[in-house]
Design a protein around this motif. Structure first.
Motif, PDB file in Angstrom:
ATOM      1  N   LYS A 292      -6.264 -18.385  33.621  1.00 36.78           N
ATOM      2  CA  LYS A 292      -6.478 -19.826  33.796  1.00 36.78           C
ATOM      3  C   LYS A 292      -7.972 -20.154  33.826  1.00 36.78           C
ATOM      4  CE  LYS A 292      -5.731 -23.668  36.901  1.00 36.78           C
ATOM      5  NZ  LYS A 292      -5.968 -24.001  38.270  1.00 36.78           N
ATOM      6  N   VAL A 293      -8.724 -19.403  34.604  1.00 34.05           N
ATOM      7  CA  VAL A 293     -10.161 -19.660  34.715  1.00 34.05           C
ATOM      8  C   VAL A 293     -10.860 -19.360  33.391  1.00 34.05           C
ATOM      9  CG1 VAL A 293     -12.301 -18.961  35.873  1.00 34.05           C
ATOM     10  CG2 VAL A 293     -10.229 -19.359  37.204  1.00 34.05           C
ATOM     11  N   LEU A 294     -10.479 -18.282  32.727  1.00 34.04           N
ATOM     12  CA  LEU A 294     -11.075 -17.970  31.431  1.00 34.04           C
ATOM     13  C   LEU A 294     -10.812 -19.097  30.436  1.00 34.04           C
ATOM     14  CD1 LEU A 294     -12.620 -16.150  29.522  1.00 34.04           C
ATOM     15  CD2 LEU A 294     -10.498 -14.850  29.153  1.00 34.04           C
ATOM     16  N   THR A 295      -9.601 -19.593  30.408  1.00 33.40           N
ATOM     17  CA  THR A 295      -9.265 -20.720  29.528  1.00 33.40           C
ATOM     18  C   THR A 295     -10.119 -21.931  29.867  1.00 33.40           C
ATOM     19  OG1 THR A 295      -6.999 -19.952  29.226  1.00 33.40           O
ATOM     20  CG2 THR A 295      -7.405 -22.290  28.818  1.00 33.40           C
ATOM     21  N   GLU A 296     -10.260 -22.229  31.150  1.00 36.60           N
ATOM     22  CA  GLU A 296     -11.077 -23.376  31.571  1.00 36.60           C
ATOM     23  C   GLU A 296     -12.528 -23.202  31.145  1.00 36.60           C
ATOM     24  OE1 GLU A 296     -10.496 -23.531  35.799  1.00 36.60           O
ATOM     25  OE2 GLU A 296      -8.528 -24.495  35.613  1.00 36.60           O
ATOM     26  N   ARG A 297     -13.090 -22.012  31.334  1.00 32.52           N
ATOM     27  CA  ARG A 297     -14.493 -21.781  30.969  1.00 32.52           C
ATOM     28  C   ARG A 297     -14.691 -21.890  29.460  1.00 32.52           C
ATOM     29  NH1 ARG A 297     -14.088 -22.992  35.125  1.00 32.52           N
ATOM     30  NH2 ARG A 297     -14.753 -22.017  37.054  1.00 32.52           N
ATOM     31  N   LEU A 298     -13.772 -21.325  28.694  1.00 30.72           N
ATOM     32  CA  LEU A 298     -13.894 -21.410  27.236  1.00 30.72           C
ATOM     33  C   LEU A 298     -13.779 -22.856  26.763  1.00 30.72           C
ATOM     34  CD1 LEU A 298     -11.842 -18.239  26.278  1.00 30.72           C
ATOM     35  CD2 LEU A 298     -14.308 -18.593  25.901  1.00 30.72           C
ATOM     36  N   ARG A 299     -12.864 -23.607  27.337  1.00 29.31           N
ATOM     37  CA  ARG A 299     -12.715 -25.027  26.957  1.00 29.31           C
ATOM     38  C   ARG A 299     -13.964 -25.823  27.330  1.00 29.31           C
ATOM     39  NH1 ARG A 299      -6.399 -25.959  28.556  1.00 29.31           N
ATOM     40  NH2 ARG A 299      -5.558 -24.948  26.694  1.00 29.31           N
ATOM     41  N   ALA A 300     -14.526 -25.526  28.492  1.00 31.29           N
ATOM     42  CA  ALA A 300     -15.748 -26.223  28.907  1.00 31.29           C
ATOM     43  C   ALA A 300     -16.899 -25.901  27.950  1.00 31.29           C
ATOM     44  CB  ALA A 300     -16.117 -25.854  30.341  1.00 31.29           C
ATOM     45  N   LEU A 301     -17.031 -24.628  27.575  1.00 30.72           N
ATOM     46  CA  LEU A 301     -18.091 -24.245  26.645  1.00 30.72           C
ATOM     47  C   LEU A 301     -17.871 -24.896  25.280  1.00 30.72           C
ATOM     48  CD1 LEU A 301     -18.461 -20.485  27.611  1.00 30.72           C
ATOM     49  CD2 LEU A 301     -20.135 -22.313  28.015  1.00 30.72           C
ATOM     50  N   GLU A 302     -16.625 -24.967  24.847  1.00 30.77           N
ATOM     51  CA  GLU A 302     -16.314 -25.664  23.595  1.00 30.77           C
ATOM     52  C   GLU A 302     -16.658 -27.147  23.707  1.00 30.77           C
ATOM     53  OE1 GLU A 302     -12.594 -24.621  21.285  1.00 30.77           O
ATOM     54  OE2 GLU A 302     -12.134 -23.704  23.235  1.00 30.77           O
ATOM     55  N   GLY A 303     -16.279 -27.742  24.821  1.00 26.50           N
ATOM     56  CA  GLY A 303     -16.534 -29.169  25.027  1.00 26.50           C
ATOM     57  C   GLY A 303     -18.012 -29.512  25.027  1.00 26.50           C
ATOM     58  N   ARG A 304     -18.834 -28.590  25.475  1.00 22.85           N
ATOM     59  CA  ARG A 304     -20.286 -28.806  25.485  1.00 22.85           C
ATOM     60  C   ARG A 304     -20.930 -28.431  24.157  1.00 22.85           C
ATOM     61  NH1 ARG A 304     -20.680 -25.510  30.933  1.00 22.85           N
ATOM     62  NH2 ARG A 304     -20.052 -27.101  32.405  1.00 22.85           N
ATOM     63  N   GLY A 305     -20.115 -27.933  23.217  1.00 26.04           N
ATOM     64  CA  GLY A 305     -20.656 -27.528  21.925  1.00 26.04           C
ATOM     65  C   GLY A 305     -21.389 -26.202  21.961  1.00 26.04           C
ATOM     66  N   LEU A 306     -21.097 -25.376  22.965  1.00 28.47           N
ATOM     67  CA  LEU A 306     -21.780 -24.093  23.119  1.00 28.47           C
ATOM     68  C   LEU A 306     -20.974 -22.927  22.567  1.00 28.47           C
ATOM     69  CD1 LEU A 306     -23.057 -24.700  26.741  1.00 28.47           C
ATOM     70  CD2 LEU A 306     -24.322 -24.978  24.601  1.00 28.47           C
ATOM     71  N   ALA A 307     -19.668 -23.107  22.447  1.00 32.99           N
ATOM     72  CA  ALA A 307     -18.788 -22.085  21.891  1.00 32.99           C
ATOM     73  C   ALA A 307     -17.814 -22.756  20.940  1.00 32.99           C
ATOM     74  CB  ALA A 307     -18.031 -21.348  22.995  1.00 32.99           C
ATOM     75  N   ALA A 308     -17.289 -21.958  20.025  1.00 36.00           N
ATOM     76  CA  ALA A 308     -16.299 -22.456  19.069  1.00 36.00           C
ATOM     77  C   ALA A 308     -15.138 -21.482  19.024  1.00 36.00           C
ATOM     78  CB  ALA A 308     -16.918 -22.605  17.689  1.00 36.00           C
ATOM     79  N   ARG A 309     -13.961 -22.027  18.737  1.00 37.74           N
ATOM     80  CA  ARG A 309     -12.752 -21.217  18.604  1.00 37.74           C
ATOM     81  C   ARG A 309     -12.382 -21.194  17.129  1.00 37.74           C
ATOM     82  NH1 ARG A 309      -8.194 -23.546  22.005  1.00 37.74           N
ATOM     83  NH2 ARG A 309      -8.775 -25.282  20.684  1.00 37.74           N
ATOM     84  N   ASP A 310     -12.242 -20.003  16.592  1.00 40.19           N
ATOM     85  CA  ASP A 310     -11.865 -19.838  15.186  1.00 40.19           C
ATOM     86  C   ASP A 310     -10.447 -19.285  15.114  1.00 40.19           C
ATOM     87  OD1 ASP A 310     -14.470 -20.554  14.274  1.00 40.19           O
ATOM     88  OD2 ASP A 310     -15.161 -18.509  14.654  1.00 40.19           O
ATOM     89  N   ARG A 311      -9.637 -19.910  14.292  1.00 41.25           N
ATOM     90  CA  ARG A 311      -8.284 -19.391  14.030  1.00 41.25           C
ATOM     91  C   ARG A 311      -8.377 -18.476  12.822  1.00 41.25           C
ATOM     92  NH1 ARG A 311      -3.967 -22.946  16.463  1.00 41.25           N
ATOM     93  NH2 ARG A 311      -2.637 -21.534  15.302  1.00 41.25           N
ATOM     94  N   LEU A 312      -7.917 -17.264  12.993  1.00 41.28           N
ATOM     95  CA  LEU A 312      -7.989 -16.285  11.919  1.00 41.28           C
ATOM     96  C   LEU A 312      -6.707 -16.329  11.092  1.00 41.28           C
ATOM     97  CD1 LEU A 312      -9.521 -13.354  13.980  1.00 41.28           C
ATOM     98  CD2 LEU A 312     -10.716 -15.033  12.584  1.00 41.28           C
ATOM     99  N   PRO A 313      -6.815 -16.122   9.785  1.00 48.52           N
ATOM    100  CA  PRO A 313      -5.616 -16.157   8.939  1.00 48.52           C
ATOM    101  C   PRO A 313      -4.693 -14.982   9.241  1.00 48.52           C
ATOM    102  CG  PRO A 313      -7.536 -15.454   7.670  1.00 48.52           C
ATOM    103  CD  PRO A 313      -8.026 -15.840   9.032  1.00 48.52           C
ATOM    104  N   GLY A 314      -3.441 -15.165   8.936  1.00 49.19           N
ATOM    105  CA  GLY A 314      -2.473 -14.096   9.108  1.00 49.19           C
ATOM    106  C   GLY A 314      -1.413 -14.450  10.123  1.00 49.19           C
ATOM    107  N   PHE A 315      -0.496 -13.521  10.277  1.00 47.07           N
ATOM    108  CA  PHE A 315       0.584 -13.700  11.234  1.00 47.07           C
ATOM    109  C   PHE A 315       0.657 -12.462  12.091  1.00 47.07           C
ATOM    110  CE2 PHE A 315       4.912 -13.503  12.756  1.00 47.07           C
ATOM    111  CZ  PHE A 315       5.063 -14.779  13.268  1.00 47.07           C
ATOM    112  N   PRO A 316       0.722 -12.553  13.370  1.00 46.77           N
ATOM    113  CA  PRO A 316       0.657 -13.808  14.124  1.00 46.77           C
ATOM    114  C   PRO A 316      -0.747 -14.402  14.084  1.00 46.77           C
ATOM    115  CG  PRO A 316       0.592 -11.950  15.626  1.00 46.77           C
ATOM    116  CD  PRO A 316       0.773 -11.382  14.247  1.00 46.77           C
ATOM    117  N   VAL A 317      -0.810 -15.686  14.381  1.00 43.71           N
ATOM    118  CA  VAL A 317      -2.091 -16.369  14.401  1.00 43.71           C
ATOM    119  C   VAL A 317      -2.956 -15.762  15.490  1.00 43.71           C
ATOM    120  CG1 VAL A 317      -3.237 -18.580  14.793  1.00 43.71           C
ATOM    121  CG2 VAL A 317      -1.111 -18.507  13.508  1.00 43.71           C
TER     122      VAL A 317
END
Length: 137
Positions: A82-107
């Motif tokens: 939960k905390v890791l998710t919150e920190r990653l979302r906060a970093l994304e929200g501030r434009g400091l981190a990005a989440r990339d979806r990689l091709p393939g299955f499973p996503v």
């Protein structure tokens, strides 16, 4: 409230580098010439970027390159999902981190620092040095 700058020429009690005014090393431009914390002050922005328990450790891990959520969990085994998710979302929200979806299955997804996030490296290095210099709590 809009950020207001103030001129301090001629005021007594100036900083070490600039008699009667601001310390030019601590306040090199008008952005930091405030009398209270302002959200657009460069120092406040930097502190906000690393604020929060675990944030500096998540940033530290991402400094080495992109990582999946599972890899981050493995490197920081004491952090809850939960905390890791919150920190990653906060970093994304501030434009400091990005989440990339990689091709393939499973996503799969991985997290990486943005160029803005990478600029935090010297701050983290200096915070570490300063902490060592301050000694144990």
């Amino acid at each position: 409230m809009a950020h207001q700058t103030e001129s301090h020429a001629g005021e007594s009690g100036g900083g070490a580098g600039e008699p009667g005014g601001w310390d030019a090393e601590l306040v090199p431009d008008a952005g930091g010439r405030t009398r209270r914390p302002e959200p657009d002050c460069p120092v406040e922005r930097a502190l906000s970027a690393v604020a929060g328990r675990w944030t500096t450790l998540v940033l530290r891990e991402l400094m080495g390159g992109p990582l999946s959520f599972g890899e981050l969990e493995a490197r920081l085994p004491e952090i809850s999902p939960k905390v890791l998710t919150e920190r990653l979302r906060a970093l994304e929200g501030r434009g400091l981190a990005a989440r990339d979806r990689l091709p393939g299955f499973p996503v799969r997804t991985r997290y990486r620092l943005t160029p803005a996030g990478a600029t935090l490296r010297p701050l983290l290095v200096e915070l570490y040095r300063t902490g060592v210099g301050l000694g144990p709590a």
